[in-house]
Scaffold this active site. Structure first.
Site: not given
Ligand code: NAD
Length: 491
Positions: A167, A218-219, A241, A277, A377
């Site tokens: 996804k 993600g976050s 991650e 990140c 962040e």
């Molecule tokens: P996000 O957490 O808002 O979304 C990430 C993904 O999760 C999206 O595809 C979203 O649709 C999905 N999602 C949202 N709610 C969900 C749920 N309840 N269940 C399952 N999936 C769900 O993050 P973002 O705003 O897209 O990205 C930014 C974040 O990602 C920052 O915190 C950044 O630090 C982190 N990030 C981490 C790494 C790493 O390798 N550690 C790399 C890139 C980004």
């Protein structure tokens, strides 16, 4: 979308808009997957998995070679989609897609290192382990490196013999959907499904009782929701991650110009508008260097050309969406209100009018750890700078946040460098460097920055379950006697 080998819209016809953050124009109507689509993708993946596993490494490698060649052929197109869809400058987007190409070769080669064990545990017995793919895996990714994550992060579970439901982020689905079309040409139907949509689609994948292995990037906030969903859906293996508020610590002995270049690079202003990140967004600078450092960083970032991501001369594009623009702007206001000194930036570049989600590269000085811009962040082009005088205090402050993804230490004193690296609670520590991940080195976070490690053997291994096998190798008559003696003792 790619569902069970077919390129389809959502089963209920639902769509959402993908917006170009450089112009705010609608680029495309994108399918919004339904729960029925997720179930169909799961059924196809479950059906496809045994044959995919039976292909063996040679068969899967052959598919990777063809797919890698297709991605290389469509390199420019994928980079352009990322630039239009995410706001990443085109030069950076090209670099991102190029970084993927060796992975089609490297991941299959690494599978040769996945070995079982034998154990000399008891006479007359042979004990060994086998490594078996989970079956169907779920992969959920964020918006900031769309093609790199969509393509790079499905290769690992696939080469291990799993089938995958991916996804992509709702802000940046386009390169993933183009990759879906390429994958449909090469992979057996059902091996990979790519489902666009919002958080509900991700949640449906996590909640699926038969998908045991879920990898999320993600976050930290979303990761906590995923853990909660997973906890009631079944027994799941999650790798996470997540975000960072990464510290850079500069000692007074370093070359100032090199440090300034390193700190600017560490913010990833030009790669992703700071939306990375691993960005070292909290710089602790020894008081001896402090004012010169601030002046030097301001001078460098004020030269950046901010503009449309597809323009070859752009250094910094817009942030990804209206919502993210509002979020980062909120932190700019919080920094000003809580008393940080604005050194440069702090808002929208005036010359760019009112269209597009553009923000200036921003540096705040005199930040203290009570301010929100020191501990939360921001995920944008905002660097918080803090002065320091005492070694123990600066290490304590660097560790005093909920995150622990990366850190960067700047000194020519080798003893001090390693001492600081050992005391920092972060998954990846650079000494006199920032930002680069070296493939093969594990990447992941301490504290709320994550669980598990990616980008090397640890990640590949995480897509297998270990099975122990015991066989009695005594001759037949002794075997008979042994079975008679031990019958009923299992448990
Ligand atoms: P996000 O957490 O808002 O979304 C990430 C993904 O999760 C999206 O595809 C979203 O649709 C999905 N999602 C949202 N709610 C969900 C749920 N309840 N269940 C399952 N999936 C769900 O993050 P973002 O705003 O897209 O990205 C930014 C974040 O990602 C920052 O915190 C950044 O630090 C982190 N990030 C981490 C790494 C790493 O390798 N550690 C790399 C890139 C980004």
């Amino acid at each position: 979308m790619l569902v069970g080998g077919d390129l389809v819209g959502a089963s209920d016809g639902g769509t959402f808009e993908s917006i170009d953050p450089s112009t705010e124009d609608v680029i495309a109507e994108v399918p919004s997957a339904t729960l029925a689509d997720v179930e169909r993708a799961y059924q196809a993946a479950a059906k496809a998995q045994p044959a995919w596993q039976k292909l063996g490494l040679d068969g899967r490698r052959a598919c990777f070679e063809k797919l890698g060649a297709l991605v290389a052929e469509h390199h420019e197109e994928l980079a352009l989609l990322d630039a239009i869809d995410s706001g990443m400058p085109i030069a950076a987007a090209r670099g991102d897609v190029s970084s993927l190409l060796p992975r089609f070769r490297d991941w299959p080669a690494l599978v040769l290192s996945i070995k079982g064990e034998t154990l000399d545990a008891s006479p007359g017995n042979l004990h060994y382990t086998t490594m078996e793919p989970y079956g169907v895996c779920g992969r959920i990714i964020p918006f900031n490196h769309p093609a790199v994550f969509a393509i790079g992060k499905v290769l690992i579970p696939l080469i291990a013999g799993n089938t995958v439901l991916l996804k992509p982020a709702e802000q940046t689905p386009l390169s993933a959907l183009r990759f879906a079309e390429l994958a449909a040409e090469v992979l057996p139907p059902g091996t990979l499904s790519i489902l666009s949509g919002g958080g509900a689609v991700g949640a449906a994948i996590v909640a699926h009782p038969q998908i045991k292995r879920i990898a999320f990037t993600g976050s930290s906030e979303t990761a906590m929701k995923i853990q909660a969903t997973a906890a009631t859906a079944g027994i799941k293996n999650l790798s996470l991650e997540l975000g960072g508020k990464n510290a850079l610590i500069a000692f007074p002995d370093v070359d100032l110009d090199t440090l300034i270049d390193g700190a600017v690079k560490g913010m990833n202003f030009r790669l992703s508008q700071g939306q990375s990140c691993g960005s070292t967004s909290r710089a602790f600078i020894h008081r001896d260097l402090y004012e010169d450092f601030l002046a030097g960083v301001a001078e460098r970032v004020e030269k950046f050309k901010i503009g449309i991501a597809c323009d070859e001369s752009t250094d910094m594009g817009p942030v990804v969406s209206a919502a993210h623009y509002a979020r980062v702007s909120g932190y700019l206001e919080a920094g000003k209100q809580q008393g940080a000194r604005l050194v440069t930036g702090g808002g929208r570049p005036e010359h760019l009018g009112d269209k597009g989600y553009y923000l200036e590269p921003t540096v705040f000085a005199d930040v203290d750890m009570h301010m929100r811009i020191a501990s939360e962040e921001i995920f944008g082009p905002v660097l918080s700078v803090l002065p320091w005088d005492n070694y123990d205090d600066v290490i304590d402050q660097a560790n005093a946040v909920q995150f622990g993804l990366t850190a960067s230490v700047w000194t020519d004193d080798i003893h001090l460098a390693h001492r600081a690296a050992s005391q920092l609670r972060a998954g990846y520590v650079w000494i006199n460097n920032t930002s680069n991940h070296y493939w093969g080195m594990p990447f992941g976070g301490f504290n709320n920055s994550g669980l598990g490690r990616e980008e090397g053997i640890d990640e590949l291994r995480s897509y297998y379950e270990t099975k122990s096998v015991n066989v009695i190798i005594d001759d037949h008559s002794r075997l008979r006697a042994r079975i008679d003696r031990s019958s009923g003792s299992a448990g």
